[in-house]
Design a protein around this motif. Structure first.
Motif, PDB file in Angstrom:
ATOM      1  N   SER A  29      39.374  30.051 -32.766  1.00 55.32           N
ATOM      2  CA  SER A  29      39.145  30.531 -31.450  1.00 55.32           C
ATOM      3  C   SER A  29      37.533  30.617 -31.039  1.00 55.32           C
ATOM      4  CB  SER A  29      40.046  31.346 -29.846  1.00 55.32           C
ATOM      5  OG  SER A  29      39.569  30.890 -28.721  1.00 55.32           O
ATOM      6  N   ASN A  30      37.121  29.224 -30.089  1.00 57.89           N
ATOM      7  CA  ASN A  30      35.739  29.571 -30.200  1.00 57.89           C
ATOM      8  C   ASN A  30      35.628  30.208 -28.232  1.00 57.89           C
ATOM      9  OD1 ASN A  30      34.995  29.602 -32.741  1.00 57.89           O
ATOM     10  ND2 ASN A  30      35.289  27.397 -32.557  1.00 57.89           N
ATOM     11  N   ASP A  31      36.589  29.933 -27.905  1.00 54.79           N
ATOM     12  CA  ASP A  31      36.426  30.661 -25.958  1.00 54.79           C
ATOM     13  C   ASP A  31      36.921  32.171 -26.170  1.00 54.79           C
ATOM     14  OD1 ASP A  31      37.512  30.357 -23.297  1.00 54.79           O
ATOM     15  OD2 ASP A  31      36.334  29.409 -23.412  1.00 54.79           O
ATOM     16  N   GLU A  77      39.703  32.378 -24.010  1.00 53.21           N
ATOM     17  CA  GLU A  77      40.874  32.189 -24.156  1.00 53.21           C
ATOM     18  C   GLU A  77      41.379  33.563 -25.665  1.00 53.21           C
ATOM     19  OE1 GLU A  77      41.214  28.265 -26.107  1.00 53.21           O
ATOM     20  OE2 GLU A  77      41.904  27.521 -24.627  1.00 53.21           O
ATOM     21  N   LYS A 107      38.858  26.404 -21.057  1.00 49.89           N
ATOM     22  CA  LYS A 107      37.634  25.265 -20.139  1.00 49.89           C
ATOM     23  C   LYS A 107      37.473  24.246 -20.120  1.00 49.89           C
ATOM     24  CE  LYS A 107      33.808  23.224 -22.985  1.00 49.89           C
ATOM     25  NZ  LYS A 107      33.178  22.710 -23.967  1.00 49.89           N
ATOM     26  N   ARG A 108      38.487  23.258 -20.060  1.00 46.70           N
ATOM     27  CA  ARG A 108      38.864  22.871 -19.227  1.00 46.70           C
ATOM     28  C   ARG A 108      39.288  23.337 -17.305  1.00 46.70           C
ATOM     29  NH1 ARG A 108      43.398  18.254 -22.130  1.00 46.70           N
ATOM     30  NH2 ARG A 108      42.700  16.749 -20.787  1.00 46.70           N
ATOM     31  N   PRO A 153      45.061  24.435 -27.525  1.00 46.68           N
ATOM     32  CA  PRO A 153      43.061  25.725 -27.102  1.00 46.68           C
ATOM     33  C   PRO A 153      42.107  24.476 -26.598  1.00 46.68           C
ATOM     34  CG  PRO A 153      44.609  25.274 -29.166  1.00 46.68           C
ATOM     35  CD  PRO A 153      45.616  24.914 -28.775  1.00 46.68           C
ATOM     36  N   GLY A 154      41.681  25.299 -25.406  1.00 48.59           N
ATOM     37  CA  GLY A 154      40.698  24.872 -25.070  1.00 48.59           C
ATOM     38  C   GLY A 154      41.076  24.833 -23.773  1.00 48.59           C
ATOM     39  N   ASP A 155      42.087  25.122 -23.234  1.00 48.13           N
ATOM     40  CA  ASP A 155      42.782  24.528 -21.406  1.00 48.13           C
ATOM     41  C   ASP A 155      42.669  25.476 -21.450  1.00 48.13           C
ATOM     42  OD1 ASP A 155      44.711  23.165 -22.087  1.00 48.13           O
ATOM     43  OD2 ASP A 155      46.783  24.540 -21.807  1.00 48.13           O
TER      44      ASP A 155
END
Length: 523
Positions: A143-145, A148, A433-434, A429-431
């Protein structure tokens, strides 16, 4: 190459002008302390310039980055820390679990009479939280967030806590069984809602993996506090849910706790008919559900049965005996009265449960069961002069079309923007950020705890959002004002143990290494 047994060793490495850093096998817990110290040491962080590679034989994982971007360095260190801690915990549990199994096997070979029913159920319970831990480790490593990772780390802690409880219960059960005695039933006073929600919490990850929409309904007329054995109740709920999740996917599942006859309440698990489950209920060996339910009937006076429900549904019903606790219902202090909220859920039961919960907090609630009519609901509320202040959107498992819909609502000029709370399954992944990009104020994982939802509503309305801009279960926990505790301890091992236990319980801890230092800090 170093073991980094002491946090300040990294200063010597930097001063030596090293371009690369490799981590060998280290003392358990030392690396976590080292990384924590590094992140808190501003002078040290400002000095870091060389390219850093972190590698561990435990993770079999390698990360490389340029530290010219300090934010990326912090990102790497925090990700590595979380993954490493989770991995260490997993192997600790695995070791303890194998030890208990060997102990039990040895005693059985000595012809000691042991009833394996409860022990078998405890052992089977390890599967779900252990698999959750491995899944979270993989996510943490990639993960990069930041948000998350925070959510994933918190879920790892939830599964860790459950495993610790389970290990203790298993060891206790073995001890009593080896003495030829049944595990005793303890009657203590406990919060019924917390007990049920704790039992459900390890399934947050599974709801996303299996695409099962799990709804939890606890009737408002059930007492908050009862007298019974909370551990047995928690194990029953977990056992049945685990049974259902093993055999079903892409469906809806309702867990409800409702009043029954005097001195009893009923827990129902309603789910689609399933041939595998029906076959399991026809088996009568020590590993079968029938044997487990019979143990509860014999030792705890529970009444558990599988029944046909309406349409193509089945229901496992459990009648649970309890005694009334002292009248100490939770204080319902709330600043949410008369807040106008719109619930959007195309799953009627989920919408109904949310509606009843919010009405307990004296909120003015409307429910929209058709996504196509959501915009019309918001327009009509504006025209009536009572625009909605909060929109709670209940998303279906493994769907992401709602992001575009909610983005249109968030940036529409046709009506005042409501504060949007997204309830969703553990997702892609990315939820997170979205969610931010879509104008969503809060992002909560289902099944959401009632207290968590209440705090999220209060947070978005007060505008006291976290620095990241998105309210999550992690940010809600971080926003709590902890009790401050001063610990005086000169033993390094005891220091680590006490700090770990107290911080995990949510306390803010200050450490004094001797009595004189404690006196000075207390002043």
């Amino acid at each position: 190459m170093t073991t980094l047994n002491e946090p300040l060793e990294i200063l010597q490495i930097i001063e030596a002008g090293a371009d690369f850093l490799f981590l060998k096998e280290f003392e358990q817990g030392a690396l976590s302390a080292f990384i924590n110290d590094v992140l808190k040491n501003k002078t040290l962080v400002d000095q870091i310039r060389p390219k850093v590679i972190l590698k561990s034989i435990y993770l079999g994982d390698e990360r490389t980055l340029s530290t010219s971007d300090q934010q990326l360095l912090n990102l790497l260190l925090s990700t590595y820390r979380s993954a490493l801690q989770a991995y260490q915990r997993y192997y600790h549990f695995k070791f303890e679990f194998n030890k208990l199994q060997k102990q039990l096997s040895h005693k059985n070979s000595a012809n000691i009479n042991i009833d394996p029913t409860l022990l078998n159920s405890f052992i089977s319970e390890f599967r779900t939280p252990l698999n959750n831990m491995l899944h979270l480790i993989d996510l943490l490593k990639t993960s990069n967030d930041q948000q998350e990772r925070e959510i994933q780390a918190q879920l790892a802690n939830i599964n860790t806590d459950y495993l610790l409880t389970l290990l203790n219960d298993l060891q206790k059960a073995i001890d009593y069984q080896l003495k030829g005695e049944p595990l005793p039933v303890s009657e203590i006073e406990f919060n019924l809602r917390d007990c049920i929600e704790d039992a459900v919490s390890p399934f947050v990850i599974k709801t996303g993996e299996k695409q099962i929409d799990l709804t939890v309904y606890i009737a408002p007329d059930l007492p908050f506090f009862i007298k019974s054995d909370p551990n047995y109740l928690k194990h029953l709920i977990f056992y049945v849910l685990d049974l259902i999740f093993l055999n079903l996917e892409k469906c809806s599942l309702l867990l409800e706790a409702i009043p029954a006859e005097e001195g009893q309440f009923q827990i129902n698990f309603t789910f689609p008919k399933n041939e595998k489950l029906n076959a399991m209920f026809s088996i009568t060996n020590n590993h079968s559900p029938l044997a487990f339910f019979e143990y509860y009937r014999k030792n705890l006076k529970y009444k558990i049965q599988l029944k046909e429900a309406e349409a193509d549904q089945q229901r496992i019903e459990a009648l649970v005996p309890f005694r009334k606790a002292e009248d100490r219902s939770e204080i319902q202090q709330s600043d949410l009265s008369n807040i106008r909220v719109l619930i959007c859920s195309d799953q009627w039961m989920s919408g109904l449960v949310l509606e009843e919960l919010l009405k307990q907090w004296a909120m003015k609630v409307k429910v929209c069961n058709d996504l196509k009519k959501l915009d019309a609901f918001l327009l009509q509320a504006k025209q009536a002069g009572q625009p909605f202040q909060v929109l709670i959107f209940d998303a279906r498992p493994n769907e992401d079309a709602h992001f575009e819909l909610l983005k249109q609502i968030a940036f529409s000029d046709q009506y005042p923007k409501p504060e949007i709370i997204l309830l969703t399954n553990f997702g892609k992944p990315g939820d997170a950020k979205r969610s931010l990009e879509s104008g969503i104020a809060a992002y909560l994982l289902k099944p959401v705890r009632s207290r968590e939802l209440k705090k999220a509503i209060q947070a978005v309305l007060s505008k006291s959002k976290p620095d990241s801009g998105l309210v999550t279960r992690h940010s809600l926990k971080e926003a709590e004002t902890p009790f401050r505790i001063l610990v005086a301890e000169d033993n390094r091992v005891n220091q680590k143990l006490m700090l770990s236990v107290l911080k995990k319980s949510g306390f803010e801890v200050e450490l004094a290494t001797n009595g004189q230092e404690a006196v000075e800090m207390f002043k």
